[in-house]
Motif scaffolding. Structure first.
Motif, PDB file in Angstrom:
ATOM      1  N   GLU A 129       0.853  -1.162  -0.075  1.00  0.00           N
ATOM      2  CA  GLU A 129      -0.057  -0.174   0.005  1.00  0.00           C
ATOM      3  C   GLU A 129       0.821   1.232   0.057  1.00  0.00           C
ATOM      4  OE1 GLU A 129      -3.523   0.170   0.104  1.00  0.00           O
ATOM      5  OE2 GLU A 129      -2.866  -1.980  -0.759  1.00  0.00           O
ATOM      6  N   ARG A 151      -3.416  -7.545  -5.412  1.00  0.00           N
ATOM      7  CA  ARG A 151      -2.664  -6.554  -4.624  1.00  0.00           C
ATOM      8  C   ARG A 151      -1.708  -5.784  -5.228  1.00  0.00           C
ATOM      9  NH1 ARG A 151      -4.121  -6.503   1.091  1.00  0.00           N
ATOM     10  NH2 ARG A 151      -2.919  -4.576   1.323  1.00  0.00           N
ATOM     11  N   ARG A 154      -2.990  -3.850  -8.003  1.00  0.00           N
ATOM     12  CA  ARG A 154      -3.750  -2.560  -7.292  1.00  0.00           C
ATOM     13  C   ARG A 154      -2.474  -1.628  -6.991  1.00  0.00           C
ATOM     14  NH1 ARG A 154      -6.815   0.216  -3.487  1.00  0.00           N
ATOM     15  NH2 ARG A 154      -5.745   0.921  -1.511  1.00  0.00           N
ATOM     16  N   GLU A 158      -3.256   1.597  -9.182  1.00  0.00           N
ATOM     17  CA  GLU A 158      -4.239   2.471  -8.438  1.00  0.00           C
ATOM     18  C   GLU A 158      -3.531   3.482  -7.630  1.00  0.00           C
ATOM     19  OE1 GLU A 158      -7.555   0.951  -6.685  1.00  0.00           O
ATOM     20  OE2 GLU A 158      -8.135  -0.566  -8.319  1.00  0.00           O
TER      21      GLU A 158
END
Length: 389
Positions: A129, A151, A154, A158
Motif C-alpha cells: 500500500e 494486491r 492494485r 491505482e
C-alpha cells in the motif's frame, strides 16, 4: 459447501478472492474423495480395510524396515498442504518415533528451506500500500499467487507504484509493468548483474529501486532457474534503502511446514537439526538425529530408502522429474500415502489412508508474510476420513 467469500481483511486481501480461490472448493464434495483406508492385495488391486487393519499393517512394515535397514531407510515427503498442527505431528513422528531427519515439504521445485524460513527482513502484504517500487522476480503471480497478484496490480494501477517484472516469459502483470525484463531461461544472473550496475536500459529501473520504499517479491521463476538465483536477488534487495522481501513458495503452507520442521535441515522453530539452542525441544522430545536428512530429490533418487510416507504429496505429478519419482515409489519396499484422492502417486502405494480436507477440520495456516490464520471445521469429512495428524 456451496460458496466461498473472502473475509474483508485489510492486511491481507481486502476481501478479494481470485477465481481459483472462489471456485476451487468444489473438490470437497467430489465423489472421488477417499472415504475408507485402502490396502493393496497380492493381485495389485486396492480393497477397503478397517483403520485398525491398515494402521497395524503400516506400523509393522515401518518397524520391520527400521529393524532391517535402519531409521534412515524411511523417508516422508509432503506437508505443504497440511495445517501447522498436522505438520508438527509429522515432524515429531519422523524424528522421534522413526528416528530420521528424512522429511521434506518441498518437491524439488522450491528454494532452500533456510532461505525461506529465515528471511529476517520479511515484509508484509500491506507494505504494497505504501511502496513506491515493487519488484516481482519469481513465479507468475496470476498463476501461482492469484490473490497476491490482485494486491500487486492494485499497487501499480491505482496507487502509483513503479512495477518492475523480471521473468523469462510473459506474465499476468506485464500489462501494468513500468519495466519488464525478459531473459533466456537460465540466464537470470546476467540480468541481475545488469540491474545492479544500472547501465543502459536498466538505468530507470535501478533509479526506481534506489528511491524506495521497495517491496520485492522473490521466488523461483521456473524449473530451469538455479534455486540460488532467488537468494542472490534477495541479497541485492537488502542493499537497497528501505526495502523488504516477500519470499514466494510454490505451495499453500510451505512456511507453516518449515516452521514446524518439515525440512531435512530444520527443526520446529526454524533452527538447525544440530539442536543448538533447542533445550526445550530436547527436554520434550528426548532427542533426535543431529545430522541433516535427505531432500525429496535425494530420497527419491536413493536406493537406500526402503519405506516412503507420502502426506498430501503427489511427486509423480508435481516434481520436475516425475518419471524418477514414479520409479522410486514403484521400487520402494513399502509406501503409505495419506491423501484425499487416489493420485498418480498414491495409486502406487501399498496403503492409502483417507484424510480430511481444510474445511473438515480445525487448524492454522501460515502465509507468506508469516501471519498465522485459523480455519474451522465447517462440514464433516467423507466416510471414515480423519485429520492428517
Amino acid at each position: 459447501m456451496l460458496r466461498f467469500l473472502g473475509v474483508d481483511a485489510e492486511p491481507t486481501n481486502h476481501g478479494w478472492l481470485s477465481d481459483k480461490c472462489r471456485f476451487g472448493f468444489e473438490y470437497i464434495n467430489s465423489p472421488d474423495r477417499l472415504s475408507a483406508p485402502l490396502v493393496k492385495g497380492s493381485d495389485g488391486q486396492f480393497r477397503e480395510a478397517s483403520w485398525a487393519e491398515a494402521l497395524d499393517l503400516v506400523a509393522s512394515k515401518l518397524k520391520s524396515t527400521i529393524e532391517a535397514a535402519g531409521s534412515d531407510s524411511v523417508g516422508a515427503v509432503g506437508g505443504a498442504r497440511l495445517t501447522n498442527e498436522d505438520a508438527s505431528a509429522l515432524s515429531k513422528f519422523m524424528r522421534v518415533a522413526v528416528g530420521t531427519n528424512n522429511v521434506d515439504a518441498q518437491l524439488d521445485d522450491g528454494l532452500d528451506p533456510q532461505f525461506l524460513a529465515a528471511t529476517a527482513d520479511r515484509g508484509l502484504i500491506s507494505d504494497l500500500e505504501t511502496a513506491k517500487t515493487v519488484l516481482v522476480w519469481g513465479p507468475d503471480l496470476k498463476e501461482e499467487h492469484p490473490t497476491l497478484y490482485l494486491r500487486v496490480r492494485r499497487a501499480a494501477q491505482e496507487l502509483g507504484a513503479t512495477l518492475i517484472v523480471v521473468h523469462p516469459r510473459a506474465t499476468g502483470l506485464d500489462d501494468r509493468a513500468d519495466h519488464k525484463f525478459t531473459y533466456r531461461p537460465g540466464a537470470g544472473s546476467e540480468v541481475l548483474t545488469a540491474l545492479q550496475s544500472g547501465e543502459g536500459r536498466y538505468a530507470d529501473a535501478r533509479a526506481a529501486l534506489d528511491a524506495g520504499p521497495v517491496v520485492a517479491l522473490v521466488g523461483r521463476p521456473g524449473y530451469t532457474e538455479d534455486p540460488k538465483l532467488a537468494e542472490a536477488v534477495a541479497a541485492f534487495v537488502r542493499t537497497l534503502p528501505d526495502a523488504s522481501i516477500l519470499p514466494l513458495a510454490r505451495r499453500s503452507n510451505i512456511f507453516g511446514a518449515l516452521d514446524m520442521g518439515l525440512a531435512p535441515t530444520l527443526l520446529p522453530g526454524r533452527v538447525s537439526v544440530s539442536g543448538i539452542g533447542c533445550a526445550n525441544l530436547e527436554e520434550n522430545w528426548g532427542g533426535w538425529p543431529k545430522s541433516p536428512g535427505k531432500s525429496t530429490r535425494e530420497m527419491l533418487s536413493d536406493d537406500a530408502i526402503e519405506a516412503l510416507i507420502l502426506v498430501g504429496a503427489d511427486p509423480v505429478r508435481d516434481m520436475p522429474d516425475g518419471s524418477t519419482a514414479a520409479q522410486a515409489i514403484e521400487t520402494a519396499g513399502f509406501v503409505v500415502a495419506i491423501d484425499q484422492f487416489l493420485t498418480d502417486s498414491s495409486r502406487l502405494a501399498d496403503v492409502v489412508l483417507p484424510a480430511e480436507g481444510f474445511a473438515e477440520k480445525y487448524g492454522t495456516l501460515t502465509n507468506i508474510e508469516g501471519r498465522v490464520q485459523k480455519f474451522n471445521n465447517i462440514v464433516p469429512g467423507p466416510g471414515q476420513s480423519r485429520p492428517d495428524w
